[in-house]
Design a protein around this motif. Structure first.
Motif, short mmCIF file in Angstrom:
data_model
loop_
_atom_site.label_atom_id
_atom_site.label_comp_id
_atom_site.label_asym_id
_atom_site.label_seq_id
_atom_site.Cartn_x
_atom_site.Cartn_y
_atom_site.Cartn_z
N PRO A 238 13.60 -1.10 -16.91
CA PRO A 238 12.17 -0.93 -17.19
C PRO A 238 11.62 -2.08 -18.05
O PRO A 238 12.29 -2.53 -18.96
N SER A 239 10.43 -2.55 -17.71
CA SER A 239 9.76 -3.59 -18.52
C SER A 239 8.29 -3.61 -18.14
O SER A 239 7.92 -3.14 -17.06
N ASP A 240 7.49 -4.22 -18.97
CA ASP A 240 6.06 -4.31 -18.64
C ASP A 240 5.84 -5.12 -17.37
O ASP A 240 4.93 -4.83 -16.58
N THR A 241 6.66 -6.15 -17.16
CA THR A 241 6.52 -6.97 -15.93
C THR A 241 6.78 -6.10 -14.71
O THR A 241 6.08 -6.21 -13.69
N LEU A 242 7.80 -5.23 -14.82
CA LEU A 242 8.12 -4.36 -13.69
C LEU A 242 6.97 -3.39 -13.43
O LEU A 242 6.60 -3.12 -12.28
N TRP A 243 6.36 -2.87 -14.49
CA TRP A 243 5.22 -1.95 -14.31
C TRP A 243 4.07 -2.69 -13.61
O TRP A 243 3.38 -2.11 -12.77
N ASP A 244 3.87 -3.98 -13.97
CA ASP A 244 2.80 -4.76 -13.31
C ASP A 244 3.07 -4.88 -11.81
O ASP A 244 2.18 -4.74 -10.98
N GLU A 245 4.34 -5.15 -11.48
CA GLU A 245 4.70 -5.27 -10.05
C GLU A 245 4.47 -3.95 -9.32
O GLU A 245 3.95 -3.93 -8.20
N ALA A 246 4.84 -2.85 -9.96
CA ALA A 246 4.65 -1.53 -9.34
C ALA A 246 3.16 -1.25 -9.14
O ALA A 246 2.74 -0.73 -8.10
N ALA A 247 2.36 -1.64 -10.12
CA ALA A 247 0.90 -1.41 -10.01
C ALA A 247 0.34 -2.17 -8.82
O ALA A 247 -0.51 -1.66 -8.07
N GLU A 248 0.81 -3.41 -8.62
CA GLU A 248 0.32 -4.19 -7.47
C GLU A 248 0.74 -3.53 -6.16
O GLU A 248 -0.04 -3.48 -5.20
N ALA A 249 1.98 -3.01 -6.11
CA ALA A 249 2.45 -2.34 -4.89
C ALA A 249 1.63 -1.08 -4.63
O ALA A 249 1.33 -0.76 -3.47
N VAL A 250 1.25 -0.38 -5.68
CA VAL A 250 0.41 0.82 -5.51
C VAL A 250 -0.96 0.41 -4.97
O VAL A 250 -1.48 1.03 -4.04
N ARG A 251 -1.53 -0.64 -5.53
CA ARG A 251 -2.87 -1.08 -5.05
C ARG A 251 -2.81 -1.45 -3.57
O ARG A 251 -3.75 -1.20 -2.82
N ALA A 252 -1.69 -2.01 -3.16
CA ALA A 252 -1.55 -2.40 -1.74
C ALA A 252 -1.41 -1.16 -0.84
O ALA A 252 -1.71 -1.23 0.35
N ALA A 253 -0.96 -0.04 -1.43
CA ALA A 253 -0.67 1.15 -0.60
C ALA A 253 -1.88 2.07 -0.44
O ALA A 253 -1.88 2.91 0.45
N VAL A 254 -2.89 1.92 -1.31
CA VAL A 254 -3.99 2.89 -1.26
C VAL A 254 -5.16 2.36 -0.45
O VAL A 254 -5.35 1.15 -0.34
N THR A 255 -5.94 3.28 0.12
CA THR A 255 -7.08 2.90 0.96
C THR A 255 -8.29 3.75 0.58
O THR A 255 -8.75 4.58 1.36
N PRO A 256 -8.77 3.56 -0.65
CA PRO A 256 -9.85 4.44 -1.12
C PRO A 256 -11.18 4.16 -0.42
O PRO A 256 -11.41 3.05 0.07
N ASP A 257 -12.03 5.18 -0.42
CA ASP A 257 -13.42 5.02 0.02
C ASP A 257 -14.28 4.91 -1.23
O ASP A 257 -13.96 5.48 -2.26
#
Ligand SMILES: Cc1cc2nc3c(=O)[nH]c(=O)nc-3n(C[C@H](O)[C@H](O)[C@H](O)COP(=O)(O)OP(=O)(O)OC[C@H]3O[C@@H](n4cnc5c(N)ncnc54)[C@H](O)[C@@H]3O)c2cc1C
Length: 290
Positions: A238-257
């Motif tokens: 776990p690290s802040d860099t890893l959380w940043d990477e996960a956040a980017e992967a989440v943004r790529a996965a969502v398709t909000p209206d």
């Protein structure tokens, strides 16, 4: 405002309810807590000719634990689950998410089965079911089947349930011992539906993430399981860099209206920020096995 005319049935057993659904399913609706159906009927956005009220079915709101799975009768009130000591001990993620469903008055009536069957894209429960790989048991005159969360939610307010099927049980796996959890959401006012929300579960072994579960609500027509983000977390420290990477992967996965409450860009951005915060909080709650 008043609903259009309807015929009313009040079955006393699941068998009776299922028989009524077999007869009237196409033109009928199950009434559980009424917190979504009744407003829709009053606004005449729903005009069922038949209402099948399941509130008088005995024992339909019970909770039991079976081999690490919490099994909720479909009529379990959201508030009862939120306040259950079993839920607090075995699945605090569910408790924390339920606490943010509408207001206490709504949760006093609203049921677990109703929320899942309604499948609002911003519901908390649908995301919890998805994060924990839960399932529902559905009954019809033709028998019983289990539907996994991954197969249940089709699109906005639409599930894989047949109109003649009744959800009888919701099965949610308890968290693994030592797992950390977090539910984070953002809403304009207390009690409003979330603009975006995320549930996270983390297990850590020997300093590395052994299991990660991430599911979001409010950012797509159905709950989103962020599988790519989960994969990139597992095996890493776990690290802040890893959380940043996960956040980017989440943004790529969502398709909000976008809508009158928030733009699509805002929801996407916030989904990432909430994920970072939830990962941090979940990590702080993990306990490594001795
Ligand atoms: C002001 C307000 C704020 C709210 N805020 C939130 C929120 O923040 N988050 C959130 O998740 N929800 C929110 N809700 C919705 C609330 O959680 C509802 O309780 C829930 O969506 C529906 O549950 P219910 O038991 O009231 O179902 P009902 O309204 O009775 O039924 C909803 C739908 O599910 C079907 N159904 C019900 N039970 C079954 C069953 N056992 N099998 C098959 N079909 C069934 C019905 O036929 C109907 O189509 C809010 C509601 C209000 C009024």
């Amino acid at each position: 405002m008043k609903p259009a005319r309807f015929e009313y049935f009040c079955p006393r057993t699941v068998d009776e309810a299922v028989d009524l659904l077999a007869e009237h399913g196409d033109e009928g609706k199950v009434l559980a807590g009424g917190q979504s159906l009744v407003p829709l009927m009053n606004m005449r956005l729903a005009r069922p000719a038949v209402i099948i009220d399941i509130n008088r079915i005995d024992g339909f709101g019970n909770l039991r634990e079976q081999n690490g799975i919490l099994c909720f009768g479909a009529l379990t009130r959201q508030r009862a689950a939120e306040r259950s000591p079993v839920v607090a001990e075995r699945c605090p993620l569910l408790r924390d998410a339920l606490h943010l469903v509408g207001h206490a008055q709504i949760r006093n009536r609203g049921t677990l089965g109703g929320s899942i069957a309604h499948a609002d894209p911003a519901a908390e429960l649908t995301a919890i079911l998805s994060a924990l790989d839960g399932e529902v048991t559905a009954r019809s005159a033709h028998g019983t089947r289990k539907i996994a969360a991954a197969d249940l939610f089709v699109t906005y307010l639409t599930t894989a349930l047949d109109p003649r099927e009744l959800i009888v049980e919701i099965r949610i796996p308890a968290l693994a011992r030592g797992a950390g959890w977090s539910w984070m959401e953002i809403a304009r006012r207390h009690g409003d539906f979330a603009l975006a929300g995320v549930g996270v579960v983390l297990t850590v072994r020997r300093g590395a993430i052994a299991e990660a579960r991430i599911a979001l609500t409010g950012v797509a027509p159905t709950p989103v399981r962020a599988a790519a983000a989960e994969r990139l977390l597992v095996g890493r420290a776990p690290s802040d860099t890893l959380w940043d990477e996960a956040a980017e992967a989440v943004r790529a996965a969502v398709t909000p209206d976008g809508d009158i409450h928030a733009s699509a860009e805002y929801r996407k951005h916030v989904a990432g920020v909430l994920t970072q915060r939830a990962l941090r909080e979940a990590l702080s709650r993990t306990k490594e096995a001795a």
